[in-house]
Every structure is written in C-alpha cells, then in structure tokens.
Design a protein around this motif. Sequence first.
Motif, PDB file in Angstrom:
ATOM      1  N   UNK A 158       0.923  -1.104   0.106  1.00 51.29           N
ATOM      2  CA  UNK A 158       0.035  -0.062   0.074  1.00 51.29           C
ATOM      3  C   UNK A 158       0.749   1.262  -0.057  1.00 51.29           C
ATOM      4  N   UNK A 159       0.386   2.242  -0.798  1.00 49.78           N
ATOM      5  CA  UNK A 159       1.113   3.670  -0.971  1.00 49.78           C
ATOM      6  C   UNK A 159       0.186   4.637  -0.653  1.00 49.78           C
ATOM      7  N   UNK A 160       0.501   5.480   0.470  1.00 49.06           N
ATOM      8  CA  UNK A 160      -0.332   6.543   0.836  1.00 49.06           C
ATOM      9  C   UNK A 160       0.291   7.832   0.615  1.00 49.06           C
ATOM     10  N   UNK A 161      -0.276   8.596  -0.230  1.00 54.30           N
ATOM     11  CA  UNK A 161       0.157  10.061  -0.369  1.00 54.30           C
ATOM     12  C   UNK A 161      -0.636  10.836   0.355  1.00 54.30           C
ATOM     13  N   UNK A 162      -0.420  11.728   1.250  1.00 58.67           N
ATOM     14  CA  UNK A 162      -1.108  12.559   1.924  1.00 58.67           C
ATOM     15  C   UNK A 162      -0.648  13.754   1.854  1.00 58.67           C
ATOM     16  N   UNK A 163      -1.661  14.786   1.972  1.00 62.94           N
ATOM     17  CA  UNK A 163      -1.237  16.489   2.067  1.00 62.94           C
ATOM     18  C   UNK A 163      -2.315  17.417   3.048  1.00 62.94           C
ATOM     19  N   UNK A 164      -2.072  18.331   2.985  1.00 68.56           N
ATOM     20  CA  UNK A 164      -2.771  19.251   4.014  1.00 68.56           C
ATOM     21  C   UNK A 164      -4.400  19.267   3.314  1.00 68.56           C
ATOM     22  N   UNK A 165      -5.306  19.216   4.285  1.00 67.02           N
ATOM     23  CA  UNK A 165      -6.566  19.307   3.689  1.00 67.02           C
ATOM     24  C   UNK A 165      -7.368  18.032   4.218  1.00 67.02           C
ATOM     25  N   UNK A 166      -6.629  17.074   4.650  1.00 62.04           N
ATOM     26  CA  UNK A 166      -7.103  15.916   5.160  1.00 62.04           C
ATOM     27  C   UNK A 166      -7.368  14.889   3.892  1.00 62.04           C
ATOM     28  N   UNK A 167      -6.269  15.103   3.006  1.00 61.99           N
ATOM     29  CA  UNK A 167      -6.569  14.196   1.930  1.00 61.99           C
ATOM     30  C   UNK A 167      -5.450  13.010   1.851  1.00 61.99           C
ATOM     31  N   UNK A 168      -5.955  11.914   1.328  1.00 68.51           N
ATOM     32  CA  UNK A 168      -5.150  10.848   1.173  1.00 68.51           C
ATOM     33  C   UNK A 168      -5.353   9.934  -0.020  1.00 68.51           C
ATOM     34  N   UNK A 169      -4.351   9.926  -0.902  1.00 67.92           N
ATOM     35  CA  UNK A 169      -4.597   9.158  -2.278  1.00 67.92           C
ATOM     36  C   UNK A 169      -3.915   7.919  -2.109  1.00 67.92           C
ATOM     37  N   UNK A 170      -4.605   6.898  -2.200  1.00 67.32           N
ATOM     38  CA  UNK A 170      -4.120   5.565  -1.878  1.00 67.32           C
ATOM     39  C   UNK A 170      -3.941   4.512  -2.997  1.00 67.32           C
ATOM     40  N   UNK A 171      -3.023   4.015  -3.375  1.00 66.50           N
ATOM     41  CA  UNK A 171      -2.830   2.828  -4.332  1.00 66.50           C
ATOM     42  C   UNK A 171      -2.568   1.644  -3.613  1.00 66.50           C
ATOM     43  N   UNK A 172      -3.125   0.655  -3.914  1.00 67.01           N
ATOM     44  CA  UNK A 172      -3.090  -0.838  -3.237  1.00 67.01           C
ATOM     45  C   UNK A 172      -2.849  -1.739  -4.587  1.00 67.01           C
ATOM     46  N   UNK A 173      -1.599  -2.226  -4.257  1.00 68.04           N
ATOM     47  CA  UNK A 173      -0.989  -2.953  -5.461  1.00 68.04           C
ATOM     48  C   UNK A 173      -1.305  -4.536  -5.263  1.00 68.04           C
ATOM     49  N   UNK A 174      -0.965  -5.313  -6.321  1.00 66.50           N
ATOM     50  CA  UNK A 174      -1.244  -6.807  -6.072  1.00 66.50           C
ATOM     51  C   UNK A 174      -0.503  -7.523  -7.195  1.00 66.50           C
ATOM     52  N   UNK A 175      -0.094  -8.792  -6.697  1.00 65.28           N
ATOM     53  CA  UNK A 175       0.584  -9.786  -7.410  1.00 65.28           C
ATOM     54  C   UNK A 175      -0.572 -10.458  -8.263  1.00 65.28           C
ATOM     55  N   UNK A 176      -0.338 -10.806  -9.583  1.00 65.31           N
ATOM     56  CA  UNK A 176      -1.415 -11.656 -10.220  1.00 65.31           C
ATOM     57  C   UNK A 176      -0.911 -12.880 -10.565  1.00 65.31           C
ATOM     58  N   UNK A 177      -1.829 -13.920 -10.161  1.00 68.18           N
ATOM     59  CA  UNK A 177      -1.398 -15.283 -10.170  1.00 68.18           C
ATOM     60  C   UNK A 177      -1.789 -15.814 -11.518  1.00 68.18           C
ATOM     61  N   UNK A 178      -0.951 -16.476 -12.292  1.00 69.85           N
ATOM     62  CA  UNK A 178      -1.458 -17.047 -13.529  1.00 69.85           C
ATOM     63  C   UNK A 178      -2.349 -18.340 -13.023  1.00 69.85           C
ATOM     64  N   UNK A 179      -3.398 -18.292 -13.702  1.00 69.28           N
ATOM     65  CA  UNK A 179      -4.481 -19.436 -13.445  1.00 69.28           C
ATOM     66  C   UNK A 179      -3.802 -20.838 -13.964  1.00 69.28           C
ATOM     67  N   UNK A 180      -3.151 -20.892 -15.074  1.00 70.80           N
ATOM     68  CA  UNK A 180      -2.606 -22.115 -15.475  1.00 70.80           C
ATOM     69  C   UNK A 180      -1.906 -22.961 -14.648  1.00 70.80           C
ATOM     70  N   UNK A 181      -0.777 -22.251 -14.033  1.00 71.88           N
ATOM     71  CA  UNK A 181       0.220 -22.934 -13.219  1.00 71.88           C
ATOM     72  C   UNK A 181       0.169 -22.559 -11.958  1.00 71.88           C
ATOM     73  N   UNK A 182      -0.496 -21.355 -11.787  1.00 73.66           N
ATOM     74  CA  UNK A 182      -0.556 -20.764 -10.104  1.00 73.66           C
ATOM     75  C   UNK A 182       0.732 -19.912  -9.923  1.00 73.66           C
TER      76      UNK A 182
END
Length: 294
Positions: free
Chosen positions: A116-140
């Motif tokens: 998780x990446x949180x970018x915060x600034x004055x005014x009570x704002x938080x811009x959040x990016x949640x990353x993930x690993x993508x699993x290959x359905x063929x061989x996991x």
Amino acid sequence: MKKNLLLLQFLAQISAQSSMLTNRKIKPPSQQSPSINSTIKTSSGGNLVLANKQAAPKFSYVVWDEQGMVCILAKFEATLTITFYTPSGAHQLIEKIPIDAKSKGRCDYLLDEKPVLDVTWIGGFTFRIIFEKIINSDDNSVDRWGINSIDLLYNTADSLFRGSVDGGKKVARTKPGSLGMFTTAMGKSYFCPSPPIINLYESKTGKPSVVVRLTNVHLQAFQIEMGKFAPISRCSQVSFGSGVAAPLYVSLEQDDSVPVVVGTLTVIVSILVIVGYAVYKSWVFKPVDYDTMI
C-alpha cells in the motif's frame, strides 16, 4: 625528589590514556549511528524506527521495509475532480496533489497482504494505491503485478468544500477489475505519460464522486533492486489530454455515444452540402451550345 614524583605521575596518566585509546573499538560504518531515520507502521500496527534507509530517486514517493530497503517506488502527478453537494446542487472541487505531499505505506510482509502507498497532504486528503500480485491461472505462478484499487480519502467538512450539506469523512474507490491497464510483468516498472482517466465511486452510496487524471506515471511495487526503478514496461493505451482538468458539471462517466452521434451528424451534413451544391450547379449553370457561338 618532589619533581621526580610529579614526573612519574604525569607519565602514568599518559600511559593510562594511551591504553584506553588502544582498547577502544571503532564501529564500522554499518554499525555507526545513522544519519537518516524513518518511522513506519509494522504489520502488527506498531511503530518501527528505521536506520540507514536505502537511497531512492529524487522527487519520488517511497515506502521502505523493516530493513530500510525500498519496497515501493512511485512518481506521478494527479488532478482530482471531486463532486460534492450544496443546497444549490452539485459542485466540483479540483484538487492537485502538491509537490510537498508526504508518502508512507506498507510492504508485502505476508503472502495475503498487499503493498500500500499512501500519499497525504494538507486538507485531510489521502491518495491510496493498493498493489497486488497477479496469479497465473494455468500453473498458479506469479509473473505479473498490477493495481488492485485506487482510493481517495477526504473530508467534505473541510473549508475547501464550502457549503457542503453532507460534511464528513468520505472514501471513494475504483470498481473491482477496472485497473487492468496497469498490469505489468514482474521485474519491470510501469510507465505511462498519460493513462486513461479513472473513476472513483463513493463507498457508501456507490455513486461516482471523483475523477482521477494521472500524468507522467512511473510505478513499481515488487522486485526493486538497489532502490531504483527496473526497466520500464510502457503503457499501450494513452488518453489524449487526460492531464487537463475536467470542466465543472460534466458527467463523471465516459460516454462513447456522444462522439458517435457527432461524427454521424458531421458525415450527413457533409453529404447534404455536396448534393445541394451539385443540384444548385445543374440549375444555375446551364450547358452552353458552342455551335451557336460561331
């Protein structure tokens, strides 16, 4: 006799100080007091002071792990168009992430935790990016990574939202599965000068509430080496003009029907003009009989 005694005492003091200096161990650079410290949130919710943080590119948002190694790198500019309501109707606030915004976050400590990446600034704002690993359905196997969701946390009770009738903390997030454009091969960083706009929806009502326009995007959340971005994987889709702020009171949803209708009308009008000109020419400019002119 007295002078000799004083001389012996002086020599004894010098010998003792020399012995202390000889026995003192000098710490290697890796064990000396760090010049830079950082505090992060651990997976258990406590605070951890980091020492000797790994260097990262300038002007980037960074997250370090418990050993002080870079685990998330991000560079981007963002313009947020936020819809809120007053007694007179809907209004929109256009907010840009400032250059002095702060970053913090969480690394993927466990298999079921997402970075998780949180970018915060004055005014009570938080811009959040949640990353993930993508699993290959063929061989996991895991050979790709991407973005699971993008959130904006804000407070309409702030003075920026003047006259808001529903003041309070809000959370707007993307719809599941809407961020496939950020899918990137493991060992690569994502780069895009102008990705398509991103719509966020209020978590409680499900109504579209925020439009995100990103520019000059460079991201990486896995397999970062030496604190630097890996070779880039450039985006395949680029939204022309996505860095321009949206005009007020426009629909938050992209509607492809409008360009289609406008294009169709343009073609019809062009055909009518050509046909009309042909008819006009046939009536006004009559054929000339050159035989009568001799």
